[in-house]
Design a protein around this motif. Structure first.
Motif, PDB file in Angstrom:
ATOM      1  N   GLY A  27       0.823  -1.211   0.000  1.00 23.81           N
ATOM      2  CA  GLY A  27       0.000   0.000   0.000  1.00 23.81           C
ATOM      3  C   GLY A  27       0.849   1.250   0.000  1.00 23.81           C
ATOM      4  N   ARG A  28       0.196   2.354   0.279  1.00 23.09           N
ATOM      5  CA  ARG A  28       0.816   3.650   0.009  1.00 23.09           C
ATOM      6  C   ARG A  28       2.009   4.005   0.875  1.00 23.09           C
ATOM      7  NH1 ARG A  28      -4.302   7.336  -0.317  1.00 23.09           N
ATOM      8  NH2 ARG A  28      -5.109   5.651   0.963  1.00 23.09           N
ATOM      9  N   TYR A  33       5.270   0.322  -3.831  1.00 23.49           N
ATOM     10  CA  TYR A  33       3.909   0.598  -4.306  1.00 23.49           C
ATOM     11  C   TYR A  33       3.839   1.978  -4.966  1.00 23.49           C
ATOM     12  CZ  TYR A  33      -1.118   1.474  -4.267  1.00 23.49           C
ATOM     13  OH  TYR A  33      -2.403   1.791  -4.632  1.00 23.49           O
ATOM     14  N   GLN A  34       4.465   2.968  -4.331  1.00 22.16           N
ATOM     15  CA  GLN A  34       4.455   4.330  -4.890  1.00 22.16           C
ATOM     16  C   GLN A  34       5.108   4.356  -6.266  1.00 22.16           C
ATOM     17  OE1 GLN A  34       2.783   6.657  -3.797  1.00 22.16           O
ATOM     18  NE2 GLN A  34       2.571   6.445  -1.572  1.00 22.16           N
ATOM     19  N   MET A  35       6.156   3.586  -6.412  1.00 24.90           N
ATOM     20  CA  MET A  35       6.860   3.526  -7.696  1.00 24.90           C
ATOM     21  C   MET A  35       5.926   2.946  -8.771  1.00 24.90           C
ATOM     22  SD  MET A  35       8.615   1.024  -9.623  1.00 24.90           S
ATOM     23  CE  MET A  35       9.109  -0.274  -8.472  1.00 24.90           C
ATOM     24  N   GLN A  50      -0.130  -9.158 -14.158  1.00 23.17           N
ATOM     25  CA  GLN A  50       1.329  -9.038 -13.961  1.00 23.17           C
ATOM     26  C   GLN A  50       1.638  -7.928 -12.960  1.00 23.17           C
ATOM     27  OE1 GLN A  50       3.636 -10.930 -15.155  1.00 23.17           O
ATOM     28  NE2 GLN A  50       2.938 -11.808 -17.101  1.00 23.17           N
ATOM     29  N   PHE A  51       0.916  -6.830 -13.075  1.00 19.42           N
ATOM     30  CA  PHE A  51       1.110  -5.709 -12.149  1.00 19.42           C
ATOM     31  C   PHE A  51       0.636  -6.089 -10.747  1.00 19.42           C
ATOM     32  CE2 PHE A  51       0.697  -2.064 -15.497  1.00 19.42           C
ATOM     33  CZ  PHE A  51       2.014  -2.294 -15.888  1.00 19.42           C
ATOM     34  N   ALA A  52      -0.521  -6.742 -10.676  1.00 21.26           N
ATOM     35  CA  ALA A  52      -1.058  -7.127  -9.356  1.00 21.26           C
ATOM     36  C   ALA A  52      -0.069  -8.046  -8.642  1.00 21.26           C
ATOM     37  CB  ALA A  52      -2.418  -7.802  -9.515  1.00 21.26           C
ATOM     38  N   ALA A  53       0.521  -8.977  -9.396  1.00 21.54           N
ATOM     39  CA  ALA A  53       1.487  -9.898  -8.781  1.00 21.54           C
ATOM     40  C   ALA A  53       2.734  -9.143  -8.335  1.00 21.54           C
ATOM     41  CB  ALA A  53       1.850 -11.012  -9.760  1.00 21.54           C
ATOM     42  N   GLU A  54       3.210  -8.232  -9.168  1.00 21.74           N
ATOM     43  CA  GLU A  54       4.385  -7.442  -8.785  1.00 21.74           C
ATOM     44  C   GLU A  54       4.088  -6.624  -7.510  1.00 21.74           C
ATOM     45  OE1 GLU A  54       7.515  -7.354  -9.751  1.00 21.74           O
ATOM     46  OE2 GLU A  54       7.981  -5.690  -8.388  1.00 21.74           O
ATOM     47  N   THR A  55       2.887  -6.040  -7.462  1.00 19.71           N
ATOM     48  CA  THR A  55       2.507  -5.230  -6.296  1.00 19.71           C
ATOM     49  C   THR A  55       2.449  -6.097  -5.033  1.00 19.71           C
ATOM     50  OG1 THR A  55       1.159  -3.930  -7.817  1.00 19.71           O
ATOM     51  CG2 THR A  55       0.855  -3.501  -5.489  1.00 19.71           C
TER      52      THR A  55
END
Ligand code: CP3
Length: 346
Positions: A27-28, A33-35, A50-55
């Motif tokens: 999270g923030r 996460y900010q990146m 792919q983004f959700a997994a990276e996050t």
């Protein structure tokens, strides 16, 4: 196959160190996460697997949590029902459900769970990247919390939701929601989530008698429908603002782990409920704003108290916060929580 600490604890047979993870660990507060957010908005992070997994992987890599949690949001089922959803950064729905005519505009049912296909893919990709000894948690919102959002747009405006409990709106909403939600849970467990969390953040907005009358039967129905699809995957029920008067009414329900908020004495809850449920929690998220050495001192004390309990009381304990990581939490404090937990519990 390696049994994760998370699974061992969920089966109340963890003889080793208790697993640790935190709600909103991705999270923030976190620069990773900010990146990602600098290049992409929140909805895209959720919906592009792919983004959700990276996050989701970011905090596991950085802080060595014992579990990842699906990166998503609990309001997507409302979007699937036709309510429209944007974030700025808090959620906004295109309209609120106030009358039976509003509910009739909503779609629902098992097939609508397909809308959440991006969550299944995110879980598969996250699992593929996680070390075998790390757990993976999926989640949905509790029906009551989703109803409160659908009618009032936020869980702290629950008073606006109360009328619907007696005029048929709540019942009609649930008739559309429950199959969708049960299939949403099954979609996540089939994709590889070894634990499904039900976040009922608005649970404490209703008194214990109203909770028993209006919330518990709907939870029971949801869990029965999920169990018909998936008899085995452990479910964690987290609620905020509740206590024994609420929890005692949940005892017959088929979930395995009770997530508690920071207002309770963990040692007491483990003693009173630890033979019935795994217990998850419950450090006050505000503690993570304390100066580093003060945080260390308080956590050492808190962990020390739990460590002094008979070991069998800890077999089903999942260590974490009583709610989510707050936005301005210093990363070094999150890191120290995890490293100190490892130092103390070995
Ligand atoms: O790391 C994780 O825990 C996984 C991701 C996660 C999010 N939301 C991401 C998110 C999880 C598990 C949730 C659950 C959720 N979402 C809850 C239940 C738990 C709780 O916190 O009470 C609720 C009530 C929501 C609804 C929601 N989504 C709210 C109220 C908000 C705004 C508040 C906030 O923190 O900004 C969101 C947006 C949201 N969900 C963000 C994140 C990372 C922030 C979006 C952004 O960066 O713009």
């Amino acid at each position: 196959m390696t049994e994760t600490l998370l699974s061992a604890a969920l089966n109340r047979r963890n003889a080793g160190r208790p697993p640790v993870w935190m709600m909103r660990q991705a999270g923030r507060y976190h620069s990773h996460y900010q990146m990602l957010k600098a290049h992409s908005d929140f909805i895209a992070l959720c919906k592009q697997p792919q983004f959700a997994a990276e996050t989701a992987m970011g905090p596991v890599h950085e802080f060595n949590f014992d579990a990842a949690i699906l990166f998503s949001d609990l309001l997507f089922p409302l979007e699937a029902m036709g309510m429209g959803l944007t974030y700025d950064p808090g959620p906004t729905l295109a309209f609120h459900v106030q009358t039976l005519a509003d509910v009739e505009r909503l779609s629902g049912g098992a097939e609508r769970a397909q809308w959440m296909g991006f969550q299944a893919e995110a879980i598969r990709l996250t699992r593929a990247r996680l070390r075998a000894d790390k757990g993976l948690i999926g989640f949905v919102g509790g029906p009551w919390t989703l109803y409160v959002y659908a009618t009032a747009g936020s869980h702290d405006k629950a008073q606006q939701a109360m009328g619907g409990l007696t005029n048929g709106v709540y019942a009609a909403f649930n008739a559309r929601l429950l199959d969708l939600l049960a299939h949403n849970m099954a979609l996540q467990s089939r994709a590889g989530a070894e634990n499904i969390a039900l976040f009922d953040t608005a649970a404490g907005e209703i008194d214990a008698a109203g909770y028993g009358r209006h919330v518990v039967p709907v939870l029971a129905e949801l869990l029965a429908r999920f169990r018909a699809l998936d008899p085995a995957t452990p479910v964690t029920y987290y609620s905020r603002g509740t206590g024994p008067a609420h929890w005692d009414q949940l005892k017959g329900l088929p979930f395995q782990c009770l997530g508690i908020d920071w207002r309770h004495d963990l040692a007491e809850v483990l003693a009173d409920y630890g033979d019935h449920w795994c217990i998850q929690g419950n450090v006050d998220p505000e503690w993570l704003h304390l100066p580093y050495t003060e945080l260390e001192r308080r956590l050492a004390d808190w962990f020390g108290r739990i460590k002094a309990l008979p070991a069998e009381l800890r077999r089903g304990w999942i260590c974490g916060l009583g709610h989510g990581v707050l936005q301005r939490t210093p990363e070094m404090n999150v890191r120290r929580f995890v490293t100190l937990q490892r130092e103390i519990f070995g």
